[in-house]
Design a protein around this motif. Structure first.
Motif, PDB file in Angstrom:
ATOM      1  N   GLY A 283       0.956  -1.284  -0.142  1.00 11.74           N
ATOM      2  CA  GLY A 283      -0.029   0.035   0.075  1.00 11.74           C
ATOM      3  C   GLY A 283       0.760   1.173  -0.003  1.00 11.74           C
ATOM      4  N   ARG A 284       0.243   2.480   0.210  1.00 13.59           N
ATOM      5  CA  ARG A 284       0.878   3.663   0.097  1.00 13.59           C
ATOM      6  C   ARG A 284       1.138   4.030   1.609  1.00 13.59           C
ATOM      7  NH1 ARG A 284      -2.746   7.413  -2.829  1.00 13.59           N
ATOM      8  NH2 ARG A 284      -0.851   8.900  -2.844  1.00 13.59           N
ATOM      9  N   VAL A 285       1.942   5.234   1.686  1.00 12.38           N
ATOM     10  CA  VAL A 285       2.333   5.695   3.159  1.00 12.38           C
ATOM     11  C   VAL A 285       0.879   6.392   3.472  1.00 12.38           C
ATOM     12  CG1 VAL A 285       3.623   7.600   4.413  1.00 12.38           C
ATOM     13  CG2 VAL A 285       4.800   5.986   2.617  1.00 12.38           C
ATOM     14  N   GLY A 286       0.445   7.293   2.542  1.00 11.65           N
ATOM     15  CA  GLY A 286      -0.953   7.865   2.875  1.00 11.65           C
ATOM     16  C   GLY A 286      -0.864   9.155   3.817  1.00 11.65           C
ATOM     17  N   ILE A 287       0.409   9.515   4.103  1.00  8.54           N
ATOM     18  CA  ILE A 287       0.387  10.719   4.871  1.00  8.54           C
ATOM     19  C   ILE A 287       0.945  11.850   3.835  1.00  8.54           C
ATOM     20  CG2 ILE A 287       1.654  11.762   6.915  1.00  8.54           C
ATOM     21  CD1 ILE A 287       1.795   8.845   7.849  1.00  8.54           C
ATOM     22  N   PRO A 288       0.053  12.977   3.779  1.00  5.03           N
ATOM     23  CA  PRO A 288       0.831  14.048   2.989  1.00  5.03           C
ATOM     24  C   PRO A 288       2.271  14.370   3.630  1.00  5.03           C
ATOM     25  CG  PRO A 288      -1.587  14.410   3.765  1.00  5.03           C
ATOM     26  CD  PRO A 288      -0.903  13.412   4.512  1.00  5.03           C
ATOM     27  N   HIS A 289       3.080  14.794   2.445  1.00 10.54           N
ATOM     28  CA  HIS A 289       4.511  15.306   2.822  1.00 10.54           C
ATOM     29  C   HIS A 289       4.878  16.674   2.155  1.00 10.54           C
ATOM     30  CE1 HIS A 289       5.257  13.191  -0.901  1.00 10.54           C
ATOM     31  NE2 HIS A 289       6.043  14.054  -1.151  1.00 10.54           N
ATOM     32  N   LYS A 290       3.905  17.381   1.489  1.00  7.66           N
ATOM     33  CA  LYS A 290       4.333  18.439   0.733  1.00  7.66           C
ATOM     34  C   LYS A 290       4.271  19.981   1.423  1.00  7.66           C
ATOM     35  CE  LYS A 290      -0.150  18.001  -1.544  1.00  7.66           C
ATOM     36  NZ  LYS A 290      -1.009  17.325  -2.651  1.00  7.66           N
ATOM     37  N   HIS A 291       3.521  19.873   2.676  1.00  6.61           N
ATOM     38  CA  HIS A 291       3.185  21.109   3.375  1.00  6.61           C
ATOM     39  C   HIS A 291       4.347  21.685   3.865  1.00  6.61           C
ATOM     40  CE1 HIS A 291      -0.839  19.526   2.998  1.00  6.61           C
ATOM     41  NE2 HIS A 291      -1.287  20.770   3.091  1.00  6.61           N
ATOM     42  N   ALA A 292       5.428  20.837   4.275  1.00  6.27           N
ATOM     43  CA  ALA A 292       6.523  21.439   4.947  1.00  6.27           C
ATOM     44  C   ALA A 292       7.427  22.188   4.135  1.00  6.27           C
ATOM     45  CB  ALA A 292       7.568  20.329   5.596  1.00  6.27           C
ATOM     46  N   GLY A 293       7.866  21.799   3.011  1.00  4.02           N
ATOM     47  CA  GLY A 293       8.394  22.393   1.876  1.00  4.02           C
ATOM     48  C   GLY A 293       7.991  23.477   1.203  1.00  4.02           C
ATOM     49  N   THR A 294       6.725  23.395   1.178  1.00  7.67           N
ATOM     50  CA  THR A 294       5.923  24.603   0.721  1.00  7.67           C
ATOM     51  C   THR A 294       5.595  25.675   1.594  1.00  7.67           C
ATOM     52  OG1 THR A 294       4.497  23.018  -0.358  1.00  7.67           O
ATOM     53  CG2 THR A 294       3.486  25.165  -0.263  1.00  7.67           C
ATOM     54  N   TRP A 295       5.376  25.469   2.974  1.00  6.83           N
ATOM     55  CA  TRP A 295       5.423  26.551   3.916  1.00  6.83           C
ATOM     56  C   TRP A 295       6.859  27.089   4.001  1.00  6.83           C
ATOM     57  CZ3 TRP A 295       7.950  27.239   8.667  1.00  6.83           C
ATOM     58  CH2 TRP A 295       7.539  28.120   9.514  1.00  6.83           C
ATOM     59  N   LEU A 296       7.901  26.505   4.041  1.00  9.73           N
ATOM     60  CA  LEU A 296       9.244  26.866   4.288  1.00  9.73           C
ATOM     61  C   LEU A 296       9.559  27.742   3.148  1.00  9.73           C
ATOM     62  CD1 LEU A 296      11.470  27.148   6.102  1.00  9.73           C
ATOM     63  CD2 LEU A 296      12.719  24.980   4.964  1.00  9.73           C
ATOM     64  N   LEU A 297       9.453  27.356   1.814  1.00 10.32           N
ATOM     65  CA  LEU A 297       9.531  28.337   0.506  1.00 10.32           C
ATOM     66  C   LEU A 297       8.612  29.724   0.945  1.00 10.32           C
ATOM     67  CD1 LEU A 297       9.926  25.924  -2.474  1.00 10.32           C
ATOM     68  CD2 LEU A 297      11.518  27.582  -1.586  1.00 10.32           C
ATOM     69  N   ASP A 298       7.630  29.578   1.403  1.00  7.63           N
ATOM     70  CA  ASP A 298       6.634  30.794   1.306  1.00  7.63           C
ATOM     71  C   ASP A 298       7.447  31.763   2.482  1.00  7.63           C
ATOM     72  OD1 ASP A 298       4.078  32.242   0.959  1.00  7.63           O
ATOM     73  OD2 ASP A 298       3.942  31.979   2.883  1.00  7.63           O
ATOM     74  N   LYS A 299       7.988  31.111   3.391  1.00  9.87           N
ATOM     75  CA  LYS A 299       8.070  31.818   4.472  1.00  9.87           C
ATOM     76  C   LYS A 299       9.674  32.547   4.238  1.00  9.87           C
ATOM     77  CE  LYS A 299       5.060  31.337   7.353  1.00  9.87           C
ATOM     78  NZ  LYS A 299       3.853  32.540   7.630  1.00  9.87           N
ATOM     79  N   GLN A 300      10.328  31.918   3.228  1.00 10.11           N
ATOM     80  CA  GLN A 300      11.736  32.353   2.950  1.00 10.11           C
ATOM     81  C   GLN A 300      11.461  33.465   1.785  1.00 10.11           C
ATOM     82  OE1 GLN A 300      13.582  28.726   1.776  1.00 10.11           O
ATOM     83  NE2 GLN A 300      14.392  28.542   3.845  1.00 10.11           N
ATOM     84  N   GLY A 301      10.333  33.767   1.245  1.00 16.07           N
ATOM     85  CA  GLY A 301       9.743  35.046   0.704  1.00 16.07           C
ATOM     86  C   GLY A 301       9.662  34.485  -0.728  1.00 16.07           C
ATOM     87  N   LEU A 302       9.381  33.231  -1.206  1.00 17.36           N
ATOM     88  CA  LEU A 302       9.276  32.985  -2.731  1.00 17.36           C
ATOM     89  C   LEU A 302       7.770  32.715  -2.876  1.00 17.36           C
ATOM     90  CD1 LEU A 302      12.262  30.263  -3.230  1.00 17.36           C
ATOM     91  CD2 LEU A 302      12.080  32.632  -3.966  1.00 17.36           C
ATOM     92  N   GLY A 303       6.949  33.102  -2.373  1.00 16.53           N
ATOM     93  CA  GLY A 303       5.437  33.073  -2.720  1.00 16.53           C
ATOM     94  C   GLY A 303       4.852  32.269  -3.447  1.00 16.53           C
ATOM     95  N   ILE A 304       4.626  32.289  -4.786  1.00 10.78           N
ATOM     96  CA  ILE A 304       3.779  31.479  -5.813  1.00 10.78           C
ATOM     97  C   ILE A 304       4.858  30.295  -6.041  1.00 10.78           C
ATOM     98  CG2 ILE A 304       4.806  32.620  -8.001  1.00 10.78           C
ATOM     99  CD1 ILE A 304       1.184  30.781  -7.328  1.00 10.78           C
ATOM    100  N   MET A 305       6.390  30.727  -5.864  1.00 10.58           N
ATOM    101  CA  MET A 305       7.104  29.624  -6.288  1.00 10.58           C
ATOM    102  C   MET A 305       7.073  28.322  -5.370  1.00 10.58           C
ATOM    103  SD  MET A 305       9.209  29.826  -8.640  1.00 10.58           S
ATOM    104  CE  MET A 305       9.249  30.911 -10.063  1.00 10.58           C
TER     105      MET A 305
END
Length: 724
Positions: free
Chosen positions: A72-94
């Motif tokens: 089966g699959r891991v089933g736990i989202p893993h995309k929020h951490a990197g997304t959040w960190l990039l946004d906090k680093q000022g990259l917005g839509i990136m």
């Protein structure tokens, strides 16, 4: 000492687990190299470094071990951490690059909601902290990595940022796939030792050999002059070029010559030739291979026309997504559908090749076939690619549309490769038109007339009409058939038989859809063409007296009383503009009338307004909506594997794809000779009736009968059937 973290489980391919530290740094290294081509290496590398940071949480790591043990699959989202960190680093839509690296680029509204969720998700902070212990460079300030050209571009071009996001996203997902593939397959994709800049000398040598072995033609001198002008123009700067040259003037060689010499001059990465129909990719790729590839040497030319949608498969099928083509070759031959639907997509498998456009020469052959309703976003993207991403675009066509009247190109210089096209068109006027419009003839009458000609080509507007016309002609004499209902190898073999019979002066009758009329090198003395748009009729006429060995060939335009009325919907305003301007009083090869026709057609179709919603979506960063609206064809087709030729080999390929083993990319390439297409509705009905079965993505296997001439010979349930 920090706990070791994992990116992928060991169950795929029975190899060891994939270390997360290695995966993040490996992805960053590749993405950075891809991004350097368009001045965004540090930005792409940083996004690649952060793309799987979310896998660092304890819960995700436990889920991976669980999935490894029990399936089966891991089933736990893993995309929020990197997304959040990039946004906090000022990259917005990136930050959408990281959020969408598996499921697809989101719209800006959803991105904001997910960032709000990430603010309070304890897994986000935990994952960042744990990964930061082993990969401390994730904390580097990403804002300094923005391309130097971006401030100027943001002021001058409101779509430059949209294209930058797409390019960086492509670089990251391709890097992610390649790093994963290398770990699990245990091998690295071979590096191409030949670059696009190295191809000019090979091209010239190959061209000389080709011309030496080719029968002489009365128009060889004119073809040589077209080629000379292309090579002179290739010495110009990067930008948008136009090759307006009549059918039979050697545009395939001339455009290729321009591309390789221009690439050498500017040190460009690759050449991408895009054509409207699959049948032309097969022919052109064969021509370019003969010119550019050395026996025993590296493969140089990649042919990619497969429409298999690998983003449409079962979630979690990692090897399925890895099999997507990424255009890692110095010379690529593809279709305009693959090119532009990849560029305007939002899904990873489709978009992993987009970054390869940067620093390339893009040759758009038969550019008149681009759909009017999508012209504004297409030419807007072409302008941005040339301005900010180091691209040169070549617009090649015998029926060149006046794209300079469209708003995105009104302030952009378009360089004409042929200085004086009118004398060239006059010198290469090799056809006389005859019109059968009033009264309208029946299909049976046309079939009878065509059957009386020693060598004849009949072109109709739909696969349904082609099948019917073929049956009617065969009531009088044997006939061959061409359409996308046939496997690619079947079409190729049929074209070879047609050429052989024509060269030997044998009697031959051919019935085809419009796939034959753009770039396919055939030379009949007589042709029949069901009425269509002016540019389409002129393209069909390019298969008549192509080499100028007759004073004039004859092209009969007919309006079938009992033809498929889908043609009126297919051509729409283009057919209205044609009926108003062309006929016995004015042939479709009148250049002045053709320019007026295009202008009227653009006005009828309200081209500027037609693409407005897509352009608004691009400005708003609504990537899913843009992908939904941007469809090169109104009803999708699906690829169909048919049992033509070596069926044992086909069985092995399909078994490999169904099992989801590593190496599926090579299997998809090997599958191409077996592929035909069907409208999606017809394919769905066939599966319901047990005539077809799913394979992978939207690829299906045909289980029903296969006609020796017509291929898949079933009626489409949709009257607006496709002809491509």
């Amino acid at each position: 000492m920090a706990e070791r973290l994992w990116a992928h489980s060991a169950r795929d391919g029975d190899r060891l687990r994939h270390d997360l530290t290695h995966h993040l740094r490996g992805t960053a290294l590749r993405a950075g190299a891809f991004g350097e081509v368009f001045g965004a290496g540090p930005l792409a590398a940083h996004c690649g470094l952060l793309h799987d940071v979310g896998k660092g949480s304890c819960e995700w790591q436990r889920g991976l071990i669980d999935a490894e043990r029990h399936g089966g699959r891991v089933g736990i989202p893993h995309k929020h951490a990197g997304t959040w960190l990039l946004d906090k680093q000022g990259l917005g839509i990136m930050s959408s690059v990281v959020f969408g690296h598996h499921g697809g680029l989101p719209d800006s509204t959803r991105l904001k909601k997910e960032l709000l969720f990430a603010d309070t998700d304890p897994l986000v902070a935990e994952a960042i902290q744990r990964v930061g212990e082993v990969v401390p460079e994730i904390y580097s300030p990403a804002s300094i990595a923005l391309p130097r050209w971006l401030p100027e571009a943001a002021t001058a071009d409101s779509y430059a940022l949209d294209l930058l996001v797409r390019m960086v996203y492509s670089a990251v997902v391709d890097a992610d796939f390649l790093d994963t593939e290398e770990h699990f397959s245990g091998t690295t994709r071979p590096f191409h030792s030949v670059s696009a800049a190295d191809l000019a000398e090979r091209f010239e040598q190959g061209r000389q050999e080709l011309l030496k072995n080719k029968p002489r033609s009365p128009i060889d001198g004119l073809r040589q002059d077209v080629y000379r002008q292309c090579l002179e123009a290739a010495q110009g700067p990067r930008g948008i070029y136009r090759i307006p040259a009549p059918t039979g003037s050697g545009k395939t060689l001339a455009a290729g010559g321009f591309a390789v010499h221009h690439a050498r001059l500017h040190g460009m990465k690759r050449i991408i030739v895009a054509v409207p129909f699959m049948s032309i990719t097969e022919q052109n790729a064969s021509v370019y291979r003969d010119l550019l590839e050395v026996e025993g040497g590296d493969s140089v030319v990649l042919e990619h026309h497969s429409g298999i949608d690998l983003d449409d498969g079962t979630p979690g099928r990692r090897w399925q997504r890895l099999a997507a083509e990424n255009w890692d070759a110095p010379f690529v031959v593809t279709t305009t559908i693959r090119l532009f639907e990849s560029l305007f997509s939002h899904k990873p498998a489709a978009m992993r090749r987009v970054h390869r456009l940067a620093g390339s020469v893009i040759v758009l052959d038969e550019v008149q076939a681009l759909p009017d309703r999508l012209l504004i976003p297409i030419v807007s993207a072409l302008r941005s690619l040339t301005q900010w991403f180091g691209v040169t675009v070549v617009l090649a066509s015998a029926t060149q549309p006046p794209f300079e009247v469209l708003s995105p190109l009104q302030q952009t210089p378009i360089r004409d490769v042929i200085a004086e096209p009118k004398p060239l068109y006059k010198a290469l006027n090799r056809v006389r038109y005859r019109w059968l419009l009033d009264p309208k003839p029946t299909m049976a009458r046309i079939a009878e007339q065509a059957a009386s000609e020693p060598q004849v080509l009949v072109v109709v507007n739909t696969t349904r009409d082609a099948a019917r016309m073929h049956e009617l002609v065969e009531e009088h004499r044997p006939a061959l058939h061409l359409s996308t209902r046939m496997a690619a190898a079947h079409r190729r073999n049929t074209l070879e038989e047609i050429r052989q019979r024509l060269d030997e002066g044998q009697p031959i009758a051919v019935v085809s859809t419009q796939l034959v009329e753009a770039g396919v090198d055939l030379d009949f003395p007589t042709g029949f063409r069901a009425i269509a748009s002016a540019d389409s009729m002129q393209q069909a006429a390019g298969r008549v007296n192509r080499s100028g060995r007759l004073p004039y060939g004859e092209m009969i335009i007919f309006d079938p009383e009992d033809g498929n009325k889908a043609a009126d919907m297919l051509y729409g305003a283009a057919l209205q503009a044609t009926r108003a301007r062309f006929g016995p009083h004015c042939p479709p090869d009148d250049l002045d009338a053709l320019q007026a026709y295009y202008q009227a057609r653009f006005d009828f179709n309200n081209v500027e307004a037609a693409g407005r919603e897509i352009q608004q979506g691009r400005q708003a960063h609504d990537f899913p909506r843009v992908a939904e609206l941007f469809r090169m064809i109104d009803e999708w087709t699906v690829p169909v594997a048919v049992r033509y030729g070596n069926t044992e080999k086909l069985d092995r390929i399909l078994a490999h794809l169904r099992a989801g083993h590593p190496g599926a990319g090579a299997q998809l390439r090997a599958l191409r000779p077996y592929l035909a297409t069907l409208p999606r509705g017809a394919a769905r009905k066939a599966m319901e009736e047990g005539l077809a079965a799913p394979v992978v993505g939207d690829l299906i296997e045909w289980l029903g009968d296969y006609h020796p001439h017509r291929g898949i010979d079933i009626a489409s349930p949709d009257p607006q059937e496709l002809v491509f």
